[in-house]
Each structure stands twice: as C-alpha cells, then as structure tokens.
Design an enzyme around this catalytic site. Structure first.
Site, mmCIF file in Angstrom:
data_model
loop_
_atom_site.group_PDB
_atom_site.id
_atom_site.type_symbol
_atom_site.label_atom_id
_atom_site.label_comp_id
_atom_site.label_asym_id
_atom_site.label_seq_id
_atom_site.Cartn_x
_atom_site.Cartn_y
_atom_site.Cartn_z
ATOM 1 N N ASN A 321 0.878 -1.045 -0.068
ATOM 2 C CA ASN A 321 0.003 -0.075 0.089
ATOM 3 C C ASN A 321 1.065 1.121 0.078
ATOM 4 O OD1 ASN A 321 -2.562 1.464 0.098
ATOM 5 N ND2 ASN A 321 -3.194 0.964 1.701
ATOM 6 N N HIS A 352 -8.433 3.735 8.355
ATOM 7 C CA HIS A 352 -9.141 2.454 7.906
ATOM 8 C C HIS A 352 -10.599 2.251 8.553
ATOM 9 C CE1 HIS A 352 -5.028 1.244 6.716
ATOM 10 N NE2 HIS A 352 -5.711 0.475 5.955
#
Length: 468
Positions: A321, A352
């Site tokens: 990521n 998140h």
C-alpha cells in the site's frame, strides 16, 4: 454462494449486473467494482488517445475526468455514495480527515471517501506548505510538492473525483495530477535525462502500453489465485476449535503463513488494476531506470517481489500500500512533533475504520516495528563480515519478518475482538512477549527525524557529510 432469488441486493449501487453476480456466485458489489474498473481501463485508453493534451484543453480533460468519475461512483456505490461524499467534503471542508462510519459491505461507499480523505489532506498540507510557510522551513520534498496557488473549483473536483482513481485510488500529489492534465507530466520526467548522450535528437515519446499489459497479466494471475486459493484457505480456520486442539503450534504457524498468503491476491488484483487504469490514461510515468527503460510506477501501490522477499518489517511496510504509506508520511510522520511512529500507526487505524481488529493490528505493528528496529540497529552489523553470515542473517530475518507480518495482520482480517483474542491466545502472544523482551533488553538508539529538518539545514548537513 450466489444470492437466493428474492434476496435483497447487498449493494447501494446499480443492480444491472445482478444476473451476472448470480451466475458467477460473486457478490454484486464486487461485480460492480470490477466492471467499473474494466470500463475505466477502456475509458483511460480513449482519454489518452482522443483527449490527450494535444487534442483537448485542460478544462475539457478536467471536466471529462470529473464527470466519468462521478458516474462510476454512482454506478458502483449508488447516489448514496455521491450524496455522502459531497456532504462529507462540504461539512468537513479539509479540516476533518476522519470518517468513522464505513458500513458493513465488502465494497461500499467508504472506499471513495477514504481516497478522497487522502486527497483532501494531501492538498491541504501542500497548500499550507506553499502559502502558509517559508521555503526555508520546508524539507526538500515538501518544497518540491508545495502548491503555491489555490486550485480552481474544476481543478479541485477533477483532482478528487477523476475516473482513474475514484473507485480504488491511488492518491497522488496534486502537482503531479495537474501536470498530467496539462500535458507536462511525462515531459518533466524526461528532462531529467540527457538524451543527446544517449543518441536521441529529440525527447522520446514513452508509451504506457507495455506497462499496462504487464500489469493486466499480474491482475489476471491475482484474480485466478483469488478465485482458487482465497476461498479454499479462509483465515477463520486458524481459530477453529478442532484445528486448535489437533494441530501443534509450529504447524499452526505454518498454516497462518498459508492463509495470509491466500488473502493477498485480492489486494494485488485491485491495486494493480487501478495502477493499470492510470497508466492507460498516460498518468504514472516516473522516469527512466538505470538500464534506460521507461518506468511507469509513480502511482504503483505495491511491489510484490519486495513484499514476498522482505527481510525486515520496515521493508514489508514500505512496499505494501505504497501510496497510503506515502500519504501517512507526508501528512503525519513528517509533521508530528513527537512519537511519529506511534501517531502514524494510530492515524492509519483511524483512517481504515472503527473495527477493533484494525486497532489490534496497528498497535501490535507499533510494538513489532520498534522491536525490529532495535534488533537491526544492535545486531545486523555483526553479520556483514562474511557472505555466509549475511545469507544466514537474511534467511532468518525473512522467516521472522513473514511470520511477524502474519501475526500482526490476522486481526485486520478477523475484524472483531473475540476472534482476535482467541487467535492471540492460540499463539501464546509470542510476538508481543518477544517484542517487549527485546525492547527491555536491547538499548534503543534514537533515530534522527530528518523530516523535521528544514531544507537549508538538510543541505548543510549533506555538505558536511561529503566533506568528511
């Protein structure tokens, strides 16, 4: 399993592809996601060929990218996604960077909001660097990315909602995106190379086609692995009572590695496809490598080889990521007045979502990162004196790193508190205990937080180091 007839469609987006969802036995929200990305790939090729900088003005390119981005968001996530996203942007306006209500669907409107959050905060920080701070207060990277003029409304909407990144990202820097729309993106990178010495009379015209085809091959392999491995090796099995009773500890560790590997292809698929979409539009050129080959990895979100061969926790994180890690570094780590590592992990968890598993993962990640750093700083130099020692060190650190990552990310997949605690109990909290012991036994060497050095100080330090 396919949804039974009459079952409610578990998506806020279009139900046009519901028959295909039932035929393939794949949730409709995932079908919509893939369909939008494939259509975006075709649109990206068309955009580069027929709406390139030489054929269309920047305003037309901004408008096309924005309108198609809105359409894809509405098709994939429904009008609800657009209303929530725009309402979020209006109410929070840049000052807020957290979204706490993500819903329960596998692929829902929270995805675009997470990407938009990254873009808003990226632009806010870079505007602050360009307008609110003196150049001598900035690091070299902050000075390079600083935005010195406020964007127009069309530029702002295009940056946030363009069709290349609205579905799955990645977040890019504002100046890079504007350079792409205005046709300066590739040219700027090419000017960094002396082409006359390479026998060129003029600047080459690199095509992204080869990079796109290569990434589509990776996407296809990842999809096949997802459809075969991922569903056959569920993460939930590692906390099954019968499995825990009959399987010895080392075998459970081995199976943990297998199920973690099986969980990766869906991320490889989504991020590589998103990268290919941007490349197909002509965005993502990063220059020329040592061999003279054109590179299209400016927006790449992962390096699979480096992930699978990582010999340190830091190396693994840096290649997973990538664009989100870069965002966290630029908006948090580089600006945190203290405890940058801890604050960055906490921000990552908040970004998140609110599932407890995220917080178990990122808090465990803080502990393991600090322990791994202490071991590396105190022990690594003893193994560099000979090739056999270095190989042995690399093998051991690879095994430990891969198992540490598996141990850390399992709660991220499990989400809830009960399965997470059950998992850690079955593993005897061994990574937590080992990390604490390491931090208590080994001396901690303070790391220079280079990002807090202003640019002129960094240059002075560089000159001093060269003079030594």
């Amino acid at each position: 399993m396919a949804e039974p007839p009459g079952a409610p469609h578990r998506t806020t987006g279009s139900t046009l592809l519901h028959p295909l969802s039932g035929l393939l036995g794949i949730p409709l929200d995932q079908i919509n996601f893939v369909a939008c990305q494939l259509f975006a790939l075709l649109a990206a090729f068309w955009f580069r060929i027929y709406l390139g900088p030489s054929h269309a003005s920047s305003a037309v390119r901004h408008a096309f990218a924005t309108l198609f981005g809105i359409y894809f968001a509405v098709f994939c996530f429904g009008w609800y996604s657009f209303v929530v996203a725009m309402g979020y942007l209006t109410l929070c306006h840049i000052s807020r960077i957290y979204i706490f209500h993500y819903g329960i669907l596998t692929t829902d409107f929270s995805g675009p909001l997470m990407i938009i959050t990254q873009k808003i905060t990226t632009l806010a920080c870079q505007l602050h660097d360009g307008i609110g701070r003196q150049a001598e207060e900035l690091t070299a990277e902050q000075n390079r990315l600083a935005v010195k003029t406020r964007p127009s409304l069309l530029e702002y909407l295009s940056y946030l909602l363009n069709f290349m990144s609205i579905i799955a990202g990645p977040c890019s820097n504002y100046k890079d995106y504007i350079a792409f729309i205005e046709g300066r993106h590739v040219h700027m990178k090419l000017l960094e190379v002396n082409w006359k010495q390479k026998g060129y009379d003029r600047l080459p015209d690199p095509s992204p086609t080869g990079a796109v085809m290569y990434k589509l091959c990776i996407t296809l392999v990842s999809l096949i692995l997802f459809l075969t491995l991922t569903k056959n090796f569920p993460m939930a099995y590692i906390i099954d009572n019968e499995f825990l009773d009959k399987t010895p500890f080392l075998s459970r560790l081995g199976y943990l590695y297998v199920v973690t590997q099986a969980a990766k292809p869906k991320y490889y698929f989504a991020w590589t496809l998103a990268d290919a979409v941007n490349n197909a539009a002509g965005y993502g050129f990063s220059g020329v490598d040592e061999r003279g080959a054109f590179r299209w990895d400016l927006l790449s979100n992962l390096n699979i080889w480096n992930i699978e061969t990582a010999t340190s926790f830091k190396m693994y994180i840096e290649n997973w990521n990538i664009q989100t890690a870069a965002w966290l570094k630029r908006v948090c780590y580089d600006r945190a007045p203290w405890y940058p590592t801890a604050l960055t992990f906490i921000l990552s968890a908040l970004w998140h979502g609110i599932y407890p598993g995220y917080y178990f993962t990122f808090l465990t990640g803080i502990l393991i990162t600090l322990a791994a750093r202490a071991i590396r700083n105190n022990c690594r130099h003893y193994f560099l004196s000979s090739v056999p020692l270095k190989i042995a060190y690399d093998v051991v650190t690879w095994v430990v790193t891969q198992l540490a990552v598996c141990y850390t990310v399992a709660p991220f997949v499990m989400l809830a508190v009960e399965p997470t605690i059950k998992f850690y109990k079955s593993m005897y909290f061994h990574m937590h205990i080992l990390s604490i012991v390491v931090l208590l036994v080994l001396p901690i060497r303070p790391q220079a937080h280079s990002i807090r050095k202003p640019q002129n100080q960094a240059v002075q330090n560089s000159v001093k180091s060269k003079d030594k």
